[in-house]
Design an enzyme around this catalytic site. Structure first.
Site, mmCIF file in Angstrom:
data_model
loop_
_atom_site.group_PDB
_atom_site.id
_atom_site.type_symbol
_atom_site.label_atom_id
_atom_site.label_comp_id
_atom_site.label_asym_id
_atom_site.label_seq_id
_atom_site.Cartn_x
_atom_site.Cartn_y
_atom_site.Cartn_z
ATOM 1 N N CYS A 216 0.852 -1.195 0.000
ATOM 2 C CA CYS A 216 0.000 0.000 0.000
ATOM 3 C C CYS A 216 0.886 1.243 0.000
ATOM 4 O O CYS A 216 1.636 1.474 0.957
ATOM 5 C CB CYS A 216 -0.918 -0.027 1.223
ATOM 6 S SG CYS A 216 -1.639 1.562 1.651
ATOM 7 N N CYS A 219 0.469 3.603 2.967
ATOM 8 C CA CYS A 219 0.979 2.970 4.193
ATOM 9 C C CYS A 219 2.489 3.137 4.283
ATOM 10 O O CYS A 219 3.041 3.424 5.355
ATOM 11 C CB CYS A 219 0.625 1.484 4.210
ATOM 12 S SG CYS A 219 -1.148 1.123 4.166
#
Length: 299
Positions: A216, A219
């Protein structure tokens, strides 16, 4: 933010759920400045037989002393490459594919050298694509077409790669995929979460649980901030991380907690979720942490 689809509509366990909070007007900057992102084609150079070598990093303008890159291993063949990955075992291995003609390879390389000095749990490799026929063979096998190109390996498996990269992105990737040296607690099972909560019921510390996915982008982007905060707030806050796609137990935990977008930060105190923040804004995250510590934040 990245969405997680096909989640169960099961309510959370004994931990209460709260909606996304409005971001505070608080900002922070931890990362190094951006450099221009650009990649150069290798096709025109790999077959020329050029013999220029990058044995030392090219110094930035105004730098008086050459960069000492002794912690970066130079790779000259497929055999050396495979042996380096095998020797690393489960450590993170960061490989830069560069070329002697590439300005951007020479600019990003000194930064990788700096990381190699501070990240002792990571192995850094350099492959000069136009050094020889053997390095061209390695690049062909690894399907490297442009430089600079970074590949990340663990346990002989390629887990991530970037075809063009900036300094802050490289730092974020190294911290995210090779995090064995920070104060962030790594959680791999639902039972790990339950134990962490039990361990901090007595001291009433705020637990900030960073829930994300392995690949991600947001992230990865926010994680250097999480590491910085974990060191600065260690007396009052416990930081932890879980990747939902690591195994079935982690994914089920995300479903039970009604996590539908990542990164999601769960704020836990005395065994209960007292709030959550969804997003990768550094300032907003800091503001939410301060708010749950009782610090008044102006919105």
């Amino acid at each position: 933010m990245a969405a997680i689809t096909n989640f169960l509509s099961k309510p959370p366990l004994s931990l209460s759920n709260t909606p996304k909070l409005s971001p505070p007007c608080l900002h922070s900057s931890f990362l190094v400045p951006f450099v221009t992102k650009e990649v150069k084609p290798l096709a025109a150079k790999l077959g020329t037989g050029r013999t220029h070598f990058m044995t030392k990093a090219t110094a930035a303008p105004g730098t008086k002393k050459p960069v000492n890159d002794e912690k970066v291993q130079k790779i000259h063949s497929v055999e050396e490459f495979d042996e380096a990955l095998k020797t690393a075992k489960n450590k993170l291995v960061v490989v830069e594919y560069a070329a002697s003609h590439s300005y951007h390879s020479s600019q990003i390389y000194p930064f990788m050298v700096e990381l190699s000095r501070t990240c002792n749990d990571v192995d850094f490799l350099l492959v000069m694509a136009d050094e020889s026929g053997k390095t061209r063979e390695l690049c062909k096998r690894e399907k490297i077409e442009k430089v600079p190109h970074f590949s990340f390996y663990k346990s002989l498996e390629k887990i991530h790669e970037e075809k063009g990269i900036t300094q802050d992105k490289l730092m974020g990737d190294v911290l995210y995929y090779g995090d064995n040296h920070s104060a962030v607690v790594q959680l791999h099972l639902r039972e790990d979460v339950e134990k962490l909560i039990d361990d901090h019921k007595a001291d009433h510390k705020l637990i900030v649980l960073d829930v994300g996915l392995k690949h991600c982008g947001p992230c990865v982007k926010v994680y250097p901030t999480v590491i910085k905060l974990s060191r600065q707030m260690s007396d009052t806050v416990v930081f932890a991380r879980m990747n939902g796609d690591e195994n079935d137990s982690c994914m089920q935990f995300l479903k039970d907690m009604d996590v539908v977008e990542v990164p999601t930060f769960l704020f836990i105190r005395d065994g209960k979720i007292c709030g959550r923040y969804v997003g990768s804004g550094k300032g907003e995250l800091i503001g939410e942490i301060l708010r749950y510590q009782g610090v008044r934040v102006t919105y």
